[in-house]
Design an enzyme around this catalytic site. Structure first.
Site, mmCIF file in Angstrom:
data_model
loop_
_atom_site.group_PDB
_atom_site.id
_atom_site.type_symbol
_atom_site.label_atom_id
_atom_site.label_comp_id
_atom_site.label_asym_id
_atom_site.label_seq_id
_atom_site.Cartn_x
_atom_site.Cartn_y
_atom_site.Cartn_z
ATOM 1 C CD GLN A 44 69.429 51.845 36.292
ATOM 2 O OE1 GLN A 44 69.796 52.982 36.570
ATOM 3 N NE2 GLN A 44 68.999 51.498 35.104
ATOM 4 C CB ALA A 56 67.021 55.156 22.246
ATOM 5 C CD GLN A 87 61.472 63.369 35.290
ATOM 6 O OE1 GLN A 87 61.450 64.404 35.980
ATOM 7 N NE2 GLN A 87 62.366 63.163 34.360
ATOM 8 C CG HIS A 134 76.979 57.058 28.710
ATOM 9 N ND1 HIS A 134 75.989 56.661 29.570
ATOM 10 C CD2 HIS A 134 77.877 57.734 29.462
ATOM 11 C CE1 HIS A 134 76.273 57.079 30.797
ATOM 12 N NE2 HIS A 134 77.420 57.742 30.749
ATOM 13 C CG PHE A 137 63.685 57.090 34.817
ATOM 14 C CD1 PHE A 137 63.654 56.963 33.438
ATOM 15 C CD2 PHE A 137 64.919 57.074 35.467
ATOM 16 C CE1 PHE A 137 64.820 56.819 32.718
ATOM 17 C CE2 PHE A 137 66.090 56.937 34.755
ATOM 18 C CZ PHE A 137 66.037 56.809 33.377
ATOM 19 C CB ALA A 153 76.681 45.695 26.733
ATOM 20 C CB SER A 200 82.199 59.621 37.529
ATOM 21 O OG SER A 200 81.561 58.450 37.987
ATOM 22 C CG HIS A 211 68.589 44.469 32.216
ATOM 23 N ND1 HIS A 211 67.754 43.974 31.236
ATOM 24 C CD2 HIS A 211 68.919 45.735 31.837
ATOM 25 C CE1 HIS A 211 67.609 44.905 30.290
ATOM 26 N NE2 HIS A 211 68.309 45.967 30.627
ATOM 27 C CD GLU A 213 74.662 58.858 33.278
ATOM 28 O OE1 GLU A 213 75.321 57.929 33.807
ATOM 29 O OE2 GLU A 213 73.520 58.702 32.825
ATOM 30 C CE1 TYR A 223 70.640 48.110 34.126
ATOM 31 C CE2 TYR A 223 72.335 46.560 33.386
ATOM 32 C CZ TYR A 223 71.580 47.712 33.193
ATOM 33 O OH TYR A 223 71.791 48.467 32.071
ATOM 34 C CG HIS A 231 78.280 57.296 37.590
ATOM 35 N ND1 HIS A 231 79.177 57.884 36.731
ATOM 36 C CD2 HIS A 231 77.094 57.283 36.919
ATOM 37 C CE1 HIS A 231 78.568 58.205 35.590
ATOM 38 N NE2 HIS A 231 77.293 57.852 35.689
ATOM 39 C CG ASP A 266 66.771 50.050 26.941
ATOM 40 O OD1 ASP A 266 66.898 48.815 26.916
ATOM 41 O OD2 ASP A 266 66.968 50.753 27.953
HETATM 42 P P1 FAD Z 1 73.492 44.204 28.349
HETATM 43 O O1 FAD Z 1 74.620 44.013 29.253
HETATM 44 O O2 FAD Z 1 73.644 43.763 26.929
HETATM 45 O O3 FAD Z 1 72.239 43.451 29.008
HETATM 46 C C1 FAD Z 1 70.915 43.640 28.508
HETATM 47 C C2 FAD Z 1 70.044 42.429 28.831
HETATM 48 O O4 FAD Z 1 70.418 41.324 28.020
HETATM 49 C C3 FAD Z 1 70.141 41.921 30.263
HETATM 50 O O5 FAD Z 1 68.871 41.435 30.630
HETATM 51 C C4 FAD Z 1 71.151 40.786 30.180
HETATM 52 O O6 FAD Z 1 70.943 39.805 31.187
HETATM 53 C C5 FAD Z 1 70.883 40.240 28.800
HETATM 54 N N1 FAD Z 1 72.122 39.785 28.119
HETATM 55 C C6 FAD Z 1 73.308 40.427 28.100
HETATM 56 N N2 FAD Z 1 74.215 39.769 27.359
HETATM 57 C C7 FAD Z 1 73.593 38.660 26.913
HETATM 58 C C8 FAD Z 1 74.010 37.588 26.075
HETATM 59 N N3 FAD Z 1 75.254 37.550 25.570
HETATM 60 N N4 FAD Z 1 73.106 36.608 25.798
HETATM 61 C C9 FAD Z 1 71.841 36.662 26.306
HETATM 62 N N5 FAD Z 1 71.394 37.661 27.088
HETATM 63 C C10 FAD Z 1 72.251 38.654 27.383
HETATM 64 N N6 FAD Z 1 70.907 53.759 27.768
HETATM 65 C C11 FAD Z 1 71.044 54.570 26.692
HETATM 66 O O7 FAD Z 1 70.292 54.449 25.712
HETATM 67 N N7 FAD Z 1 72.006 55.538 26.660
HETATM 68 C C12 FAD Z 1 72.874 55.733 27.682
HETATM 69 O O8 FAD Z 1 73.728 56.613 27.619
HETATM 70 C C13 FAD Z 1 72.759 54.881 28.828
HETATM 71 N N8 FAD Z 1 73.619 54.997 29.863
HETATM 72 C C14 FAD Z 1 73.531 54.114 30.926
HETATM 73 C C15 FAD Z 1 74.484 54.200 31.954
HETATM 74 C C16 FAD Z 1 74.445 53.313 33.026
HETATM 75 C C17 FAD Z 1 75.502 53.407 34.084
HETATM 76 C C18 FAD Z 1 73.404 52.345 33.099
HETATM 77 C C19 FAD Z 1 73.306 51.419 34.284
HETATM 78 C C20 FAD Z 1 72.457 52.259 32.086
HETATM 79 C C21 FAD Z 1 72.519 53.123 30.991
HETATM 80 N N9 FAD Z 1 71.605 53.050 29.929
HETATM 81 C C22 FAD Z 1 71.739 53.888 28.836
HETATM 82 C C23 FAD Z 1 70.515 52.081 29.950
HETATM 83 C C24 FAD Z 1 70.912 50.752 29.263
HETATM 84 O O9 FAD Z 1 71.156 50.978 27.893
HETATM 85 C C25 FAD Z 1 69.757 49.780 29.446
HETATM 86 O O10 FAD Z 1 69.659 49.422 30.806
HETATM 87 C C26 FAD Z 1 69.787 48.563 28.536
HETATM 88 O O11 FAD Z 1 68.516 47.906 28.673
HETATM 89 C C27 FAD Z 1 70.839 47.538 28.896
HETATM 90 O O12 FAD Z 1 72.095 47.954 28.577
HETATM 91 P P2 FAD Z 1 73.374 47.053 29.035
HETATM 92 O O13 FAD Z 1 74.554 47.656 28.417
HETATM 93 O O14 FAD Z 1 73.362 46.853 30.479
HETATM 94 O O15 FAD Z 1 72.981 45.685 28.274
#
Ligand code: FAD
Length: 285
Positions: A172, A48, A208, A73, A212, A119, A12, A145, A14, A141, A262, A105
Site C-alpha cells: 500500500q 470491487a 481526494q 489484479h 482515499f 487473499a 511497475s 491494514h 498501475e 500494508y 510500483h 473490498d
Molecule cells: P488480505 O490479505 O486477505 O487481508 C485483508 C484483511 O484480512 C487484513 O486485515 C488481514 O490482516 C486479514 N486477514 C488476511 N488473511 C486472514 C486470515 N486467513 N484469517 C483472518 N484474517 C485474515 N482492491 C480492489 O478492489 N481492486 C484492486 O485491483 C486492488 N488492487 C490493489 C493493489 C495493491 C498493491 C494494494 C496494496 C491494494 C489493492 N486493492 C485493490 C485494495 C485491497 O483489495 C484492499 O486493501 C483489501 O481490503 C485487502 O486486500 P488484501 O488482498 O490485502 O487482503
C-alpha cells in the site's frame, strides 16, 4: 538527488481500466509515454466484486499485445471458484504470466456470497489450478491494514499469502519511509526473501488524497497534511511540493535497498515521469 543507480530496479505502473472512450484513448497515450521507461510490467486494477471484469481483461490484453508484460489484479471476495477458474484460464490462454492476487473490498452493506474470504485462499487456489504458470504478487500494508486487529495479526496474515506461494509483494502507499523499512526488517526476521516493492502514490492534489488515505489506512503525516492544506487551490505549488516530497521518498527507499517501485499512476503519465526523472531513470528514446 543522488547519482544514477547502476543496478536494474523493478519499476511497475498501475492503471485502472478506463470506462469511457476518451479514457481509453488517453490511456493509450499514457501507456506509450510510460512504456519508454521499459518497466517490468503494467498492472490493471479489478473493481470491487468483479465489477470491471471485462474491462480489466480487455485492458490487460491490449497492453500485453503492445510488448510489455501486463498483470491483471484479481480480487476474490464475493467470487466463486468457478468464476475465478474461468478468469485464470482466459488469462493463461492469452499468455499472461503475472497476476496481482487480492481479497478486494465489498461496498459497505453488501454481504459476501463468495467462496473465498481472504487473499491467502486465492493465492492457494491459483497455485492449485495453474501450478507455476503465474508469477503471483500480493499486497502488504507497512502501516497495517485498516481492518486488522493489530500489526502482529496483520503480519501473520500477510505471511499466509507468502506461504501459499506468492512470488513478490507490492505495498500500500505510504509517506513514512520508516514504516516500509520496519516492515522489510520484520520480513527478514521471518525469513521472507521475496521482493517487497513499495507502492508509490504521486501527490498532485490533496482533498481526494486525504479522503482515499483515510479509507485505505495510509497515514498522511501531520506536517505533510498541513503543508498541502496551506497551498489552498494553488495547484502548481501543490504539484511542485508533492513532486519534491515523493521524489525524496523514492530516493530514500531505493537507497535503503527497496528492489524497485510500483507507481499508482491514476492513469496519468506526467507525475510518475517527473519523479522518475528526478531519480535519473531515463526513457529509451
Ligand atoms: P488480505 O490479505 O486477505 O487481508 C485483508 C484483511 O484480512 C487484513 O486485515 C488481514 O490482516 C486479514 N486477514 C488476511 N488473511 C486472514 C486470515 N486467513 N484469517 C483472518 N484474517 C485474515 N482492491 C480492489 O478492489 N481492486 C484492486 O485491483 C486492488 N488492487 C490493489 C493493489 C495493491 C498493491 C494494494 C496494496 C491494494 C489493492 N486493492 C485493490 C485494495 C485491497 O483489495 C484492499 O486493501 C483489501 O481490503 C485487502 O486486500 P488484501 O488482498 O490485502 O487482503
Amino acid at each position: 538527488m543522488s547519482s544514477p543507480h547502476t543496478h536494474p530496479q523493478l519499476f511497475s505502473f498501475e492503471f485502472y481500466p478506463p470506462k469511457t472512450e476518451e479514457g481509453a484513448a488517453s490511456l493509450q497515450v499514457v501507456h506509450s509515454k510510460l512504456a519508454k521507461l521499459n518497466p517490468d510490467f503494467f498492472s490493471v486494477t479489478f473493481g470491487a466484486g468483479g465489477s470491471t471484469r471485462d474491462l480489466t481483461f480487455t485492458t490487460v490484453i491490449d497492453i500485453q499485445a503492445k510488448g510489455i508484460a501486463a498483470a491483471p489484479h484479481l480480487s476474490c471476495v464475493a467470487s466463486t471458484k468457478d468464476n475465478i477458474r474461468a478468469i485464470l484460464k482466459d488469462y493463461q490462454q492469452h499468455g499472461i504470466r503475472k497476476i496481482v492476487a487480492l481479497r478486494g473490498d465489498l461496498p459497505s452493506g453488501t454481504m459476501s456470497a463468495g467462496e473465498f474470504r481472504y487473499a491467502n485462499e486465492l493465492v492457494e487456489f491459483i497455485r492449485q489450478e495453474t501450478g507455476d504458470h503465474f508469477q503471483i504478487h500480493v499486497a502488504a500494508y507497512p502501516e497495517v491494514h485498516p481492518q486488522a486487529a493489530n500489526g502482529v495479526e496483520d503480519f501473520k496474515n500477510f505471511k499466509r499469502k507468502v506461504n501459499a506461494g506468492a512470488d513478490a509483494v507490492i505495498t500500500q502507499y505510504f509517506y513514512n519511509a520508516e514504516a516500509y523499512f520496519y516492515f522489510v526488517d520484520a520480513c527478514e526476521k521471518a525469513n521472507i526473501s521475496i521482493p517487497i516493492v513499495p507502492g508509490i502514490m504521486p501527490i498532485t492534489q490533496y482533498a481526494q488524497l486525504f479522503r482515499f488515505s483515510d479509507m485505505c489506512g495510509a497515514d498522511i503525516p501531520r506536517w505533510l497534511r498541513k503543508r498541502l492544506e496551506s497551498f489552498g487551490d494553488d495547484r502548481e505549488s501543490i504539484q511542485a511540493f508533492g513532486l519534491d516530497v515523493v521524489s525524496e521518498l523514492c530516493q530514500r527507499l531505493l537507497d535503503g535497498g527497496a528492489p524497485g517501485l510500483h507507481f499508482y499512476t491514476m492513469n496519468q503519465a506526467a507525475p510518475t515521469l517527473a519523479i522518475l526523472n528526478n531519480l535519473h531513470v531515463k526513457s529509451q528514446d
